[in-house]
Design a protein around this motif. Sequence first.
Motif, PDB file in Angstrom:
ATOM      1  N   VAL A 111      47.169 -53.643 -25.596  1.00  0.00           N
ATOM      2  CA  VAL A 111      48.417 -54.201 -26.122  1.00  0.00           C
ATOM      3  C   VAL A 111      49.337 -53.097 -26.636  1.00  0.00           C
ATOM      4  CG1 VAL A 111      49.422 -55.642 -27.931  1.00  0.00           C
ATOM      5  CG2 VAL A 111      47.412 -56.445 -26.677  1.00  0.00           C
ATOM      6  N   VAL A 112      48.784 -52.151 -27.390  1.00  0.00           N
ATOM      7  CA  VAL A 112      49.605 -51.084 -27.979  1.00  0.00           C
ATOM      8  C   VAL A 112      50.154 -50.152 -26.899  1.00  0.00           C
ATOM      9  CG1 VAL A 112      49.585 -49.056 -29.470  1.00  0.00           C
ATOM     10  CG2 VAL A 112      48.426 -51.153 -30.197  1.00  0.00           C
ATOM     11  N   PHE A 113      49.277 -49.627 -26.054  1.00  0.00           N
ATOM     12  CA  PHE A 113      49.723 -48.661 -25.057  1.00  0.00           C
ATOM     13  C   PHE A 113      50.421 -49.336 -23.882  1.00  0.00           C
ATOM     14  CE2 PHE A 113      47.196 -46.031 -27.641  1.00  0.00           C
ATOM     15  CZ  PHE A 113      47.574 -44.718 -27.396  1.00  0.00           C
ATOM     16  N   GLY A 114      50.016 -50.568 -23.587  1.00  0.00           N
ATOM     17  CA  GLY A 114      50.759 -51.317 -22.575  1.00  0.00           C
ATOM     18  C   GLY A 114      52.155 -51.638 -23.062  1.00  0.00           C
ATOM     19  N   GLY A 115      52.260 -51.982 -24.350  1.00  0.00           N
ATOM     20  CA  GLY A 115      53.579 -52.254 -24.928  1.00  0.00           C
ATOM     21  C   GLY A 115      54.466 -51.019 -24.903  1.00  0.00           C
ATOM     22  N   LEU A 116      53.891 -49.856 -25.206  1.00  0.00           N
ATOM     23  CA  LEU A 116      54.663 -48.610 -25.140  1.00  0.00           C
ATOM     24  C   LEU A 116      55.098 -48.310 -23.708  1.00  0.00           C
ATOM     25  CD1 LEU A 116      52.596 -46.337 -27.569  1.00  0.00           C
ATOM     26  CD2 LEU A 116      54.923 -47.185 -27.926  1.00  0.00           C
ATOM     27  N   THR A 117      54.213 -48.599 -22.764  1.00  0.00           N
ATOM     28  CA  THR A 117      54.550 -48.391 -21.346  1.00  0.00           C
ATOM     29  C   THR A 117      55.771 -49.210 -20.958  1.00  0.00           C
ATOM     30  OG1 THR A 117      52.261 -47.904 -20.701  1.00  0.00           O
ATOM     31  CG2 THR A 117      53.731 -48.734 -18.976  1.00  0.00           C
ATOM     32  N   LEU A 118      55.788 -50.474 -21.366  1.00  0.00           N
ATOM     33  CA  LEU A 118      56.903 -51.358 -21.014  1.00  0.00           C
ATOM     34  C   LEU A 118      58.174 -50.997 -21.790  1.00  0.00           C
ATOM     35  CD1 LEU A 118      55.000 -54.774 -20.906  1.00  0.00           C
ATOM     36  CD2 LEU A 118      55.623 -53.302 -18.987  1.00  0.00           C
ATOM     37  N   PHE A 119      58.020 -50.712 -23.065  1.00  0.00           N
ATOM     38  CA  PHE A 119      59.180 -50.433 -23.903  1.00  0.00           C
ATOM     39  C   PHE A 119      59.868 -49.128 -23.506  1.00  0.00           C
ATOM     40  CE2 PHE A 119      61.106 -48.682 -27.815  1.00  0.00           C
ATOM     41  CZ  PHE A 119      62.015 -49.704 -28.082  1.00  0.00           C
ATOM     42  N   LEU A 120      59.065 -48.105 -23.226  1.00  0.00           N
ATOM     43  CA  LEU A 120      59.611 -46.792 -22.893  1.00  0.00           C
ATOM     44  C   LEU A 120      59.740 -46.563 -21.386  1.00  0.00           C
ATOM     45  CD1 LEU A 120      57.617 -44.652 -25.487  1.00  0.00           C
ATOM     46  CD2 LEU A 120      59.971 -45.503 -25.684  1.00  0.00           C
ATOM     47  N   GLN A 121      59.255 -47.553 -20.594  1.00  0.00           N
ATOM     48  CA  GLN A 121      59.259 -47.426 -19.138  1.00  0.00           C
ATOM     49  C   GLN A 121      58.615 -46.113 -18.703  1.00  0.00           C
ATOM     50  OE1 GLN A 121      60.818 -49.898 -16.570  1.00  0.00           O
ATOM     51  NE2 GLN A 121      59.817 -50.814 -18.354  1.00  0.00           N
ATOM     52  N   ASN A 122      57.433 -45.864 -19.270  1.00  0.00           N
ATOM     53  CA  ASN A 122      56.677 -44.649 -18.978  1.00  0.00           C
ATOM     54  C   ASN A 122      55.209 -45.033 -18.793  1.00  0.00           C
ATOM     55  OD1 ASN A 122      55.323 -42.188 -18.942  1.00  0.00           O
ATOM     56  ND2 ASN A 122      56.646 -41.263 -20.497  1.00  0.00           N
ATOM     57  N   ASP A 123      54.724 -44.931 -17.552  1.00  0.00           N
ATOM     58  CA  ASP A 123      53.367 -45.395 -17.263  1.00  0.00           C
ATOM     59  C   ASP A 123      52.276 -44.449 -17.785  1.00  0.00           C
ATOM     60  OD1 ASP A 123      53.522 -43.289 -15.501  1.00  0.00           O
ATOM     61  OD2 ASP A 123      53.421 -44.511 -13.688  1.00  0.00           O
ATOM     62  N   MET A 124      52.671 -43.328 -18.388  1.00  0.00           N
ATOM     63  CA  MET A 124      51.681 -42.411 -18.937  1.00  0.00           C
ATOM     64  C   MET A 124      50.830 -43.103 -19.989  1.00  0.00           C
ATOM     65  SD  MET A 124      52.235 -38.987 -21.287  1.00  0.00           S
ATOM     66  CE  MET A 124      52.817 -39.995 -22.662  1.00  0.00           C
ATOM     67  N   PHE A 125      51.429 -43.997 -20.764  1.00  0.00           N
ATOM     68  CA  PHE A 125      50.708 -44.620 -21.874  1.00  0.00           C
ATOM     69  C   PHE A 125      49.578 -45.524 -21.394  1.00  0.00           C
ATOM     70  CE2 PHE A 125      54.880 -43.562 -23.615  1.00  0.00           C
ATOM     71  CZ  PHE A 125      54.500 -42.846 -24.744  1.00  0.00           C
TER      72      PHE A 125
END
Length: 207
Positions: free
Chosen positions: A86-100
């Motif tokens: 949830v945390v890193f997936g949320g960061l991926t979506l919010f920042l549009q960066n699949d690194m997370f």
Amino acid sequence: MTEGLIETKSDAKRLLPLVKLVLELGPLALFFFANAYADRFGYAENQRIYVATALFIVATLVALSISYGLIRKLPIMPLVSGVVVVVFGGLTLFLQNDMFIKLKPTIVNAMFGLVLLGGLYFRKPLLEIVLDSMFELTDEGWRKLTFRWALFFFVLAILNEVVWRTQTTDFWVAFKVFGIMPLTIVFALAQTPLLLRYDSSKKAEEA
């Protein structure tokens, strides 16, 4: 025995192995297929990983909810993994960066490895809690099995780092689904001799 559940000697409810496997693999399977085929539903090819991540988050929460609904508790490993999703997936979506989302397996596996080694250092093997295990082992058996699993978690973390940093996103997704899980199953099966050797229930019967 209730449908989908198994009763233990302590009357604690546990999920049947098949139900547990479906709840763990379901979100991963959805993640894989969404990443592979999202473009067929009108999404741009470079957006597939984000669609897959969003569905992965939802599916993970649904799986945790079903698990809690069945046994009225959340096993440690799926819970921790779910929080990181949830945390890193949320960061991926919010920042549009699949690194997370790609870092998620590294963080989860390294975390479990450290927790297990830390438990051994303080002479408290925590593997039974981490894996929600139904095994009955001697203290020596738990120590040895815990050390092996700790090393294995570190190996998975390193493998994930190597793969996501050197391969394509599609390859990493495939590795996450078809690489990590089979490796885990093979490793778990390879521990059978140790489980049999240090089975405390059998030693009690022999005594």
